[in-house]
Design an enzyme around this catalytic site. Structure first.
Site, PDB file in Angstrom:
ATOM      1  N   CYS A 134       0.888  -1.180  -0.122  1.00 48.63           N
ATOM      2  CA  CYS A 134      -0.040  -0.097  -0.005  1.00 48.63           C
ATOM      3  C   CYS A 134       0.790   1.130   0.102  1.00 48.63           C
ATOM      4  O   CYS A 134       1.552   1.543   1.171  1.00 48.63           O
ATOM      5  CB  CYS A 134      -0.824  -0.071   1.278  1.00 48.63           C
ATOM      6  SG  CYS A 134      -1.840   1.428   1.638  1.00 48.63           S
TER       7      CYS A 134
ATOM      8  N   CYS B 131       0.056   3.704   2.655  1.00 51.97           N
ATOM      9  CA  CYS B 131       0.739   3.144   3.922  1.00 51.97           C
ATOM     10  C   CYS B 131       2.082   3.656   4.112  1.00 51.97           C
ATOM     11  O   CYS B 131       2.593   4.144   5.331  1.00 51.97           O
ATOM     12  CB  CYS B 131       0.301   1.714   4.053  1.00 51.97           C
ATOM     13  SG  CYS B 131      -1.415   1.375   3.977  1.00 51.97           S
TER      14      CYS B 131
END
Length: 132
Positions: A58, A61
């Protein structure tokens, strides 16, 4: 792959930090049983817990990772937890996480707030609100 992590209680990310090392920690759980034991114990305290639901693949993230480390250094009275959604799917489902990153703020075992997405300012505002 990952077998070394299953028995690990947590990783202390503070040693990868350049400043305020001794006071900042981000705990990472690799076992649902260890997470449950820690979560159950946290219900006995008034300490704010910020759970970062993340994934290695991600991008947002990865963007938030150094920000979370900075928050952990700044808000030493708050506990920061990192949970990989692919690794602990059961925990991810319990908290009904649908997007990454998702940050769940928990006090005494109850979710008090939630931020979905890489929204640093909103997350900081909620930490400020609930940390006392």
């Amino acid at each position: 792959m990952g077998a070394n992590f299953s028995t690990s209680y947590y990783y202390d990310y503070a040693d990868t930090f350049s400043s305020q090392q001794s006071s900042s920690r981000v705990l990472t759980f690799h076992s649902t049983a260890k997470w449950k034991a820690h979560f159950d114990a946290s219900k006995q305290t008034d300490k704010l817990m910020v759970i970062d639901f993340t994934a290695t693949w991600c991008g947002p993230c990865k963007y938030m990772d150094p920000i979370i480390k900075d928050f952990a250094a700044k808000y030493t009275e708050v506990e920061f937890i990192k949970i990989d959604v692919d690794e602990l799917m059961e925990v991810t489902q319990q908290f009904q996480v649908q997007a990454m990153p998702t940050f769940i703020l928990v006090k005494k075992g109850k979710a008090v707030d939630k931020v979905a997405g890489a929204r640093k300012d909103e997350l900081q505002k909620l930490i400020e609100k609930h940390r006392k």
